[in-house]
Design an enzyme around this catalytic site. Structure first.
Site, PDB file in Angstrom:
ATOM      1  N   TYR A 107       0.804  -0.876   0.362  1.00 25.76           N
ATOM      2  CA  TYR A 107       0.249   0.244  -0.151  1.00 25.76           C
ATOM      3  C   TYR A 107       1.016   1.161  -0.191  1.00 25.76           C
ATOM      4  O   TYR A 107       0.559   2.258  -0.336  1.00 25.76           O
ATOM      5  CB  TYR A 107      -0.933   0.263   0.966  1.00 25.76           C
ATOM      6  CG  TYR A 107      -1.955  -1.021   1.113  1.00 25.76           C
ATOM      7  CD1 TYR A 107      -3.478  -0.617  -0.243  1.00 25.76           C
ATOM      8  CD2 TYR A 107      -2.161  -2.358   1.271  1.00 25.76           C
ATOM      9  CE1 TYR A 107      -4.456  -1.224  -0.107  1.00 25.76           C
ATOM     10  CE2 TYR A 107      -3.577  -2.852   0.798  1.00 25.76           C
ATOM     11  CZ  TYR A 107      -3.943  -2.936   0.550  1.00 25.76           C
ATOM     12  OH  TYR A 107      -5.249  -3.631  -0.202  1.00 25.76           O
ATOM     13  N   ARG A 151       1.153   1.653  -3.788  1.00 23.92           N
ATOM     14  CA  ARG A 151       0.375   2.316  -4.243  1.00 23.92           C
ATOM     15  C   ARG A 151       0.203   3.955  -3.872  1.00 23.92           C
ATOM     16  O   ARG A 151      -0.605   5.035  -4.631  1.00 23.92           O
ATOM     17  CB  ARG A 151      -1.600   1.406  -3.768  1.00 23.92           C
ATOM     18  CG  ARG A 151      -0.906   0.246  -4.338  1.00 23.92           C
ATOM     19  CD  ARG A 151      -2.494  -0.672  -3.784  1.00 23.92           C
ATOM     20  NE  ARG A 151      -3.417   0.449  -5.135  1.00 23.92           N
ATOM     21  CZ  ARG A 151      -4.327   0.395  -5.125  1.00 23.92           C
ATOM     22  NH1 ARG A 151      -5.077  -0.855  -3.954  1.00 23.92           N
ATOM     23  NH2 ARG A 151      -5.698   1.084  -6.248  1.00 23.92           N
ATOM     24  N   ILE A 187     -10.124   4.132  -3.985  1.00 22.29           N
ATOM     25  CA  ILE A 187      -8.981   4.698  -2.859  1.00 22.29           C
ATOM     26  C   ILE A 187      -8.523   5.696  -2.806  1.00 22.29           C
ATOM     27  O   ILE A 187      -7.725   6.458  -2.559  1.00 22.29           O
ATOM     28  CB  ILE A 187      -8.968   3.243  -1.986  1.00 22.29           C
ATOM     29  CG1 ILE A 187      -8.235   3.073  -2.856  1.00 22.29           C
ATOM     30  CG2 ILE A 187      -9.374   2.657  -1.982  1.00 22.29           C
ATOM     31  CD1 ILE A 187      -6.866   1.979  -2.717  1.00 22.29           C
ATOM     32  N   HIS A 209     -15.392   1.976  -0.659  1.00 18.04           N
ATOM     33  CA  HIS A 209     -13.650   0.769  -0.991  1.00 18.04           C
ATOM     34  C   HIS A 209     -12.220   1.414   0.766  1.00 18.04           C
ATOM     35  O   HIS A 209     -11.482   0.911   0.345  1.00 18.04           O
ATOM     36  CB  HIS A 209     -12.710   0.298  -1.648  1.00 18.04           C
ATOM     37  CG  HIS A 209     -14.004  -0.629  -2.241  1.00 18.04           C
ATOM     38  ND1 HIS A 209     -13.717  -0.488  -3.874  1.00 18.04           N
ATOM     39  CD2 HIS A 209     -15.099  -0.802  -1.617  1.00 18.04           C
ATOM     40  CE1 HIS A 209     -15.445  -1.521  -4.056  1.00 18.04           C
ATOM     41  NE2 HIS A 209     -15.788  -1.675  -2.970  1.00 18.04           N
TER      42      HIS A 209
END
Length: 244
Positions: A58, A61, A94, A110
């Site tokens: 993450y 990301r 997201i 989400h």
């Protein structure tokens, strides 16, 4: 129920709108799961087994989102709202591209990649203005922080609110989603009877259910074209003829 009497455009957005800003999608051959199996980085079991691996995934990301910029579709929706239209965005994404474009009413089904939350109390959320999450970063209750993202196998807390928003739609616009992810795909059933619905996606003719207008164009082309029509006519209506 809202007391705003203006016609209400509700926009459901998926990975396709962000892909045009360079953010990888889940299902593409070179997408997010090409190097990391979903079970390892996007499930509660993967988190329990190897939280450091999940946090690294993450963090990458997050860096990608921070480097991306809103595209023409994001900007067109924000411009429509700034022009006095009532626009609500319900997104499966997201990232924060809708907000950076200027949209003010955005619900993230989400979760949000630029937020952390407690691993024991989902109400404890913390903005990540810079950097990421490390092992040892804890919430106010002393529990490890995790990405504020809904993982596979977890409930979608924002879904009831999303249903309420869609139930007030005068026109429903779906952008860049396969309509295959549950429970988001069921949101179409919450729209009022008779409310028009359109899908903007290059594969619209294959994806759109019966009764949904198909605009087989990328988000960055199809959404601005619709927005131009609405701003010119000052009304939420589907254009006569085909946009694709």
């Amino acid at each position: 129920m809202s007391d705003d009497s203006r016609p209400h455009l509700v926009v459901l957005t998926g990975a396709g709108i962000s892909a045009e800003s360079g953010i990888q999608t889940f299902r593409a051959a070179d997408g997010l799961w090409a190097d990391e199996p979903v079970e390892a980085v996007a499930t509660p079991e993967g988190w329990a087994r190897d939280p450091e691996r999940v946090l690294r995934f993450y963090d990458a990301r997050r860096d990608q989102v921070r480097g991306a910029r809103p595209n023409a579709a994001h900007r067109a929706l924000a411009e429509l709202e700034a022009d006095g239209f009532r626009v609500s965005v319900v997104t499966q994404n997201i990232d924060d591209l809708h907000e950076r474009a200027g949209s003010r009413s955005v619900l993230h089904l989400h979760g949000e990649i630029l937020m952390a939350r407690s691993s024991v109390d989902a109400k404890l959320r913390y903005p990540l203005s810079r950097g990421g999450i490390r092992l040892g970063d804890v919430c106010d209750k002393g529990a490890q922080l995790r990405p504020d993202v809904v993982w596979f196998g977890e409930a979608v807390p924002a879904y009831p609110e999303a249903c309420d928003i869609v139930a007030e739609a005068d026109l429903l616009l779906v952008v860049g989603t396969s309509l295959a992810v549950m429970p988001a795909a069921m949101l179409l059933d919450q729209a009022p009877f008779g409310a028009p619905c359109a899908l903007v996606d290059p594969e619209a003719h294959a994806l759109a259910p019966a009764g949904v207008a198909k605009i087989a164009r990328p988000a960055g082309e199809g959404v601005p074209a619709l927005v131009r029509h609405w701003r010119e006519t000052r009304a939420l209506s589907m254009p006569e003829g085909r946009l694709d």
